[in-house]
Design a protein around this motif. Structure first.
Motif, mmCIF file in Angstrom:
data_model
loop_
_atom_site.group_PDB
_atom_site.id
_atom_site.type_symbol
_atom_site.label_atom_id
_atom_site.label_comp_id
_atom_site.label_asym_id
_atom_site.label_seq_id
_atom_site.Cartn_x
_atom_site.Cartn_y
_atom_site.Cartn_z
ATOM 1 N N ARG A 262 0.835 -1.206 0.000
ATOM 2 C CA ARG A 262 0.000 0.000 0.000
ATOM 3 C C ARG A 262 0.867 1.252 0.000
ATOM 4 O O ARG A 262 0.573 2.224 -0.707
ATOM 5 C CB ARG A 262 -0.916 0.025 1.228
ATOM 6 C CG ARG A 262 -2.122 -0.871 1.095
ATOM 7 C CD ARG A 262 -3.031 -0.773 2.287
ATOM 8 N NE ARG A 262 -3.493 0.595 2.497
ATOM 9 C CZ ARG A 262 -4.209 0.979 3.539
ATOM 10 N NH1 ARG A 262 -4.539 0.108 4.467
ATOM 11 N NH2 ARG A 262 -4.607 2.225 3.661
ATOM 12 N N LEU A 263 1.923 1.235 0.793
ATOM 13 C CA LEU A 263 2.841 2.375 0.819
ATOM 14 C C LEU A 263 3.444 2.592 -0.563
ATOM 15 O O LEU A 263 3.482 3.725 -1.057
ATOM 16 C CB LEU A 263 3.951 2.142 1.852
ATOM 17 C CG LEU A 263 5.103 3.153 1.847
ATOM 18 C CD1 LEU A 263 4.608 4.533 2.238
ATOM 19 C CD2 LEU A 263 6.213 2.685 2.765
ATOM 20 N N LEU A 264 3.892 1.533 -1.207
ATOM 21 C CA LEU A 264 4.494 1.648 -2.530
ATOM 22 C C LEU A 264 3.499 2.233 -3.533
ATOM 23 O O LEU A 264 3.850 3.104 -4.334
ATOM 24 C CB LEU A 264 4.999 0.277 -3.002
ATOM 25 C CG LEU A 264 5.661 0.252 -4.374
ATOM 26 C CD1 LEU A 264 6.920 1.120 -4.376
ATOM 27 C CD2 LEU A 264 5.989 -1.164 -4.775
ATOM 28 N N VAL A 265 2.258 1.773 -3.483
ATOM 29 C CA VAL A 265 1.237 2.309 -4.389
ATOM 30 C C VAL A 265 1.048 3.798 -4.155
ATOM 31 O O VAL A 265 1.017 4.594 -5.100
ATOM 32 C CB VAL A 265 -0.099 1.540 -4.216
ATOM 33 C CG1 VAL A 265 -1.249 2.269 -4.905
ATOM 34 C CG2 VAL A 265 0.037 0.127 -4.759
ATOM 35 N N TRP A 266 0.949 4.212 -2.901
ATOM 36 C CA TRP A 266 0.750 5.629 -2.605
ATOM 37 C C TRP A 266 1.968 6.460 -2.991
ATOM 38 O O TRP A 266 1.825 7.612 -3.440
ATOM 39 C CB TRP A 266 0.393 5.839 -1.133
ATOM 40 C CG TRP A 266 -1.050 5.556 -0.854
ATOM 41 C CD1 TRP A 266 -1.551 4.568 -0.060
ATOM 42 C CD2 TRP A 266 -2.180 6.267 -1.375
ATOM 43 N NE1 TRP A 266 -2.916 4.619 -0.055
ATOM 44 C CE2 TRP A 266 -3.337 5.658 -0.855
ATOM 45 C CE3 TRP A 266 -2.332 7.350 -2.233
ATOM 46 C CZ2 TRP A 266 -4.619 6.100 -1.155
ATOM 47 C CZ3 TRP A 266 -3.616 7.789 -2.541
ATOM 48 C CH2 TRP A 266 -4.736 7.164 -2.001
ATOM 49 N N LEU A 267 3.172 5.909 -2.840
ATOM 50 C CA LEU A 267 4.364 6.646 -3.257
ATOM 51 C C LEU A 267 4.364 6.865 -4.771
ATOM 52 O O LEU A 267 4.693 7.957 -5.250
ATOM 53 C CB LEU A 267 5.633 5.914 -2.820
ATOM 54 C CG LEU A 267 5.911 5.862 -1.311
ATOM 55 C CD1 LEU A 267 7.174 5.054 -1.030
ATOM 56 C CD2 LEU A 267 6.004 7.237 -0.699
ATOM 57 N N VAL A 268 3.966 5.845 -5.516
ATOM 58 C CA VAL A 268 3.891 5.977 -6.976
ATOM 59 C C VAL A 268 2.807 6.986 -7.359
ATOM 60 O O VAL A 268 3.013 7.818 -8.255
ATOM 61 C CB VAL A 268 3.644 4.598 -7.638
ATOM 62 C CG1 VAL A 268 3.312 4.740 -9.116
ATOM 63 C CG2 VAL A 268 4.862 3.706 -7.443
ATOM 64 N N GLU B 192 13.556 17.671 -6.900
ATOM 65 C CA GLU B 192 12.466 18.278 -6.138
ATOM 66 C C GLU B 192 11.157 17.544 -6.392
ATOM 67 O O GLU B 192 10.364 17.324 -5.476
ATOM 68 C CB GLU B 192 12.321 19.765 -6.465
ATOM 69 C CG GLU B 192 13.392 20.635 -5.852
ATOM 70 C CD GLU B 192 14.692 20.624 -6.644
ATOM 71 O OE1 GLU B 192 14.696 20.110 -7.789
ATOM 72 O OE2 GLU B 192 15.699 21.104 -6.120
ATOM 73 N N ILE B 193 10.927 17.171 -7.657
ATOM 74 C CA ILE B 193 9.713 16.416 -7.982
ATOM 75 C C ILE B 193 9.728 15.074 -7.256
ATOM 76 O O ILE B 193 8.712 14.640 -6.702
ATOM 77 C CB ILE B 193 9.592 16.200 -9.502
ATOM 78 C CG1 ILE B 193 9.350 17.535 -10.196
ATOM 79 C CG2 ILE B 193 8.471 15.229 -9.833
ATOM 80 C CD1 ILE B 193 9.425 17.460 -11.704
ATOM 81 N N LEU B 194 10.894 14.412 -7.239
ATOM 82 C CA LEU B 194 11.025 13.126 -6.562
ATOM 83 C C LEU B 194 10.681 13.249 -5.076
ATOM 84 O O LEU B 194 9.839 12.513 -4.554
ATOM 85 C CB LEU B 194 12.434 12.573 -6.738
ATOM 86 C CG LEU B 194 12.772 11.305 -5.958
ATOM 87 C CD1 LEU B 194 12.027 10.119 -6.553
ATOM 88 C CD2 LEU B 194 14.255 11.054 -5.935
ATOM 89 N N VAL B 195 11.320 14.192 -4.408
ATOM 90 C CA VAL B 195 11.120 14.336 -2.965
ATOM 91 C C VAL B 195 9.694 14.789 -2.654
ATOM 92 O O VAL B 195 9.041 14.248 -1.759
ATOM 93 C CB VAL B 195 12.158 15.309 -2.367
ATOM 94 C CG1 VAL B 195 11.845 15.609 -0.922
ATOM 95 C CG2 VAL B 195 13.548 14.726 -2.493
ATOM 96 N N ASP B 196 9.192 15.765 -3.409
ATOM 97 C CA ASP B 196 7.830 16.245 -3.168
ATOM 98 C C ASP B 196 6.801 15.154 -3.455
ATOM 99 O O ASP B 196 5.819 15.001 -2.732
ATOM 100 C CB ASP B 196 7.534 17.481 -4.008
ATOM 101 C CG ASP B 196 8.340 18.691 -3.575
ATOM 102 O OD1 ASP B 196 8.959 18.639 -2.488
ATOM 103 O OD2 ASP B 196 8.356 19.688 -4.324
ATOM 104 N N GLY B 197 7.036 14.374 -4.515
ATOM 105 C CA GLY B 197 6.118 13.284 -4.844
ATOM 106 C C GLY B 197 6.110 12.198 -3.781
ATOM 107 O O GLY B 197 5.054 11.687 -3.405
ATOM 108 N N LEU B 198 7.299 11.838 -3.288
ATOM 109 C CA LEU B 198 7.363 10.832 -2.230
ATOM 110 C C LEU B 198 6.706 11.339 -0.948
ATOM 111 O O LEU B 198 6.014 10.584 -0.260
ATOM 112 C CB LEU B 198 8.819 10.440 -1.963
ATOM 113 C CG LEU B 198 9.530 9.662 -3.071
ATOM 114 C CD1 LEU B 198 11.000 9.477 -2.738
ATOM 115 C CD2 LEU B 198 8.854 8.325 -3.317
ATOM 116 N N THR B 199 6.910 12.614 -0.647
ATOM 117 C CA THR B 199 6.284 13.189 0.546
ATOM 118 C C THR B 199 4.764 13.190 0.407
ATOM 119 O O THR B 199 4.041 12.835 1.347
ATOM 120 C CB THR B 199 6.799 14.622 0.778
ATOM 121 O OG1 THR B 199 8.225 14.586 0.878
ATOM 122 C CG2 THR B 199 6.221 15.216 2.041
ATOM 123 N N LEU B 200 4.273 13.576 -0.765
ATOM 124 C CA LEU B 200 2.825 13.548 -1.010
ATOM 125 C C LEU B 200 2.279 12.130 -0.896
ATOM 126 O O LEU B 200 1.219 11.904 -0.296
ATOM 127 C CB LEU B 200 2.529 14.133 -2.395
ATOM 128 C CG LEU B 200 1.071 14.155 -2.826
ATOM 129 C CD1 LEU B 200 0.248 15.030 -1.883
ATOM 130 C CD2 LEU B 200 0.955 14.638 -4.260
#
Length: 138
Positions: free
Chosen positions: A80-86, A111-119
């Motif tokens: 579930r975490l992996l799905v939400w990170l993607v 920045e996109i990577l870090v912001d996307g993972l945080t989101l």
């Protein structure tokens, strides 16, 4: 290290959900390392590495304290975490793609990577919270 007794007051805080959140937090912290390496911010780099190690150690401790039935739920929580990170990465990439239309500067890939993972991590936590609330109401 001995396991906590299931009746211990702190034992109720040891859940597969916490393991997945700590894993996600460690991923977000590790994703920040290249940004700090490139910018030369050594103090922030040392802090983020130290906190990533501490969060990872706490996640491992909690995992080792889990019962066998709770340990069996950890892979599901990690998926579930992996799905939400993607999903978070896709949302941030789409938002950045739309940036020129919104009259805002485009961000770099890190920045996109870090912001996307945080989101994605935030969405994962909110989804667990909503699922828990539905379980309490039902």
């Amino acid at each position: 290290m001995p396991k906590l007794n299931p009746d211990h007051p702190r034992a109720r805080n040891l859940t597969p959900q916490r393991v997945s959140v700590l894993a996600g937090l460690a991923v977000v912290m590790v994703a920040n390392i290249p940004r700090f390496l490139m910018s030369g911010e050594n103090t922030r780099l040392m802090l983020i590495v130290g906190f990533a190690v501490a969060v990872s150690a706490l996640g491992i401790y909690i995992y080792r304290q889990l019962s066998e039935t709770a340990k069996a739920r950890v892979p599901t929580m990690m998926r579930r975490l992996l799905v939400w990170l993607v999903v978070g990465l896709a949302a941030m990439a789409a938002f950045n793609f739309a940036a020129p239309m919104l009259n805002r500067p485009q961000e770099g890939a890190l920045e996109i990577l870090v912001d996307g993972l945080t989101l994605g991590l935030l969405a994962h936590v909110i989804s667990m919270w909503m699922q828990r609330r539905r379980g309490e109401e039902g």
